[in-house]
Design a protein around this motif. Structure first.
Motif, PDB file in Angstrom:
ATOM      1  N   HIS A  18       0.841  -1.190   0.000  1.00 64.03           N
ATOM      2  CA  HIS A  18       0.000   0.000   0.000  1.00 64.03           C
ATOM      3  C   HIS A  18       0.881   1.246   0.000  1.00 64.03           C
ATOM      4  O   HIS A  18       1.718   1.390   0.878  1.00 64.03           O
ATOM      5  CB  HIS A  18      -0.902   0.057   1.236  1.00 64.03           C
ATOM      6  N   ASP A  66      -3.292  -0.023  -3.710  1.00 58.98           N
ATOM      7  CA  ASP A  66      -3.170  -1.316  -3.047  1.00 58.98           C
ATOM      8  C   ASP A  66      -2.873  -2.374  -4.102  1.00 58.98           C
ATOM      9  O   ASP A  66      -3.643  -2.549  -5.040  1.00 58.98           O
ATOM     10  CB  ASP A  66      -4.505  -1.603  -2.345  1.00 58.98           C
ATOM     11  N   HIS A  72     -10.601  -7.519   0.026  1.00 61.89           N
ATOM     12  CA  HIS A  72     -10.048  -7.724   1.368  1.00 61.89           C
ATOM     13  C   HIS A  72     -10.263  -6.465   2.189  1.00 61.89           C
ATOM     14  O   HIS A  72     -10.654  -5.429   1.657  1.00 61.89           O
ATOM     15  CB  HIS A  72      -8.563  -8.102   1.319  1.00 61.89           C
ATOM     16  N   HIS A  74      -8.870  -4.110   5.932  1.00 58.01           N
ATOM     17  CA  HIS A  74      -7.597  -3.596   6.446  1.00 58.01           C
ATOM     18  C   HIS A  74      -7.600  -3.323   7.938  1.00 58.01           C
ATOM     19  O   HIS A  74      -8.614  -2.901   8.496  1.00 58.01           O
ATOM     20  CB  HIS A  74      -7.229  -2.298   5.717  1.00 58.01           C
ATOM     21  N   ASP A  85      -3.350  -6.239   5.464  1.00 58.60           N
ATOM     22  CA  ASP A  85      -4.500  -6.842   4.794  1.00 58.60           C
ATOM     23  C   ASP A  85      -5.130  -7.911   5.675  1.00 58.60           C
ATOM     24  O   ASP A  85      -4.422  -8.698   6.303  1.00 58.60           O
ATOM     25  CB  ASP A  85      -4.054  -7.523   3.492  1.00 58.60           C
TER      26      ASP A  85
HETATM   27 ZN   LIG Z   1      -4.761  -4.009   1.133  1.00 60.28          ZN
END
Ligand SMILES: [Zn+2]
Ligand SMILES: [Zn+2]
Length: 123
Positions: A18, A66, A72, A74, A85
Motif C-alpha cells: 500500500h 493497493d 479484502h 484492512h 491486509d
Molecule cells: Zn490491502
C-alpha cells in the motif's frame, strides 16, 4: 506490462502493498527512474481502473494504491500508519438494513479497523 507499470508494482510490493502516488514517485526516482509525479499518478489510476490495483482511502492522508486487487479489508495503525491486509471473510454477511439504505445500491464494502499495531504496542 510496460516497464512503468512493472516499476510501480515493484515499489508497491516493497511498501508492503500500500502506498500513495507520492511514495511510489519518490521510490522510482531513488531507483534512477525519471518520471513525473503526474505520470506515476496516471499510471496508478489507470491500473486501478483496469482492476489491477485498488484505491484505498483509510482515514487521513492521500489515497493509497493497493497491490492486492482481490476483495479484502484492512487493519490501520493510527500511530505508525502501517496497513495490514485481512481476509474479506471478516465482513461476510454484513448487510445494510433497508430502513437505512434509502434506495442505495451497494456495490462493495470496505472495512477498516483502526488501532495500534503490535510494534507500536511494544509487543
Ligand atoms: Zn490491502
Ligand atoms: Zn504501528
Amino acid at each position: 506490462m510496460t516497464p512503468q507499470r512493472a516499476a510501480v508494482v515493484a515499489v508497491l510490493d516493497e511498501e508492503h502493498g500500500h502506498a500513495s502516488a507520492e511514495t511510489v514517485h519518490a521510490a522510482v526516482r531513488r531507483a534512477g527512474g525519471r518520471v513525473s509525479l503526474a505520470t506515476v499518478y496516471n499510471t496508478l489510476t489507470a491500473l486501478a481502473a483496469m482492476g489491477e490495483l485498488r484505491e484505498l482511502r483509510a482515514g487521513r492522508g492521500p489515497t493509497l494504491f493497493d497491490v492486492n486487487a482481490l476483495p479484502h479489508h484492512h487493519l490501520v495503525c493510527d500511530e505508525c500508519g502501517r496497513i495490514i491486509d485481512i481476509d474479506a471473510a471478516v465482513a461476510r454477511g454484513m448487510r445494510l438494513p433497508d430502513d437505512q439504505a434509502d434506495g442505495f445500491e451497494v456495490r462493495s464494502v470496505d472495512v477498516v479497523f483502526h488501532g495500534r499495531c503490535s510494534a507500536c504496542a511494544g509487543l
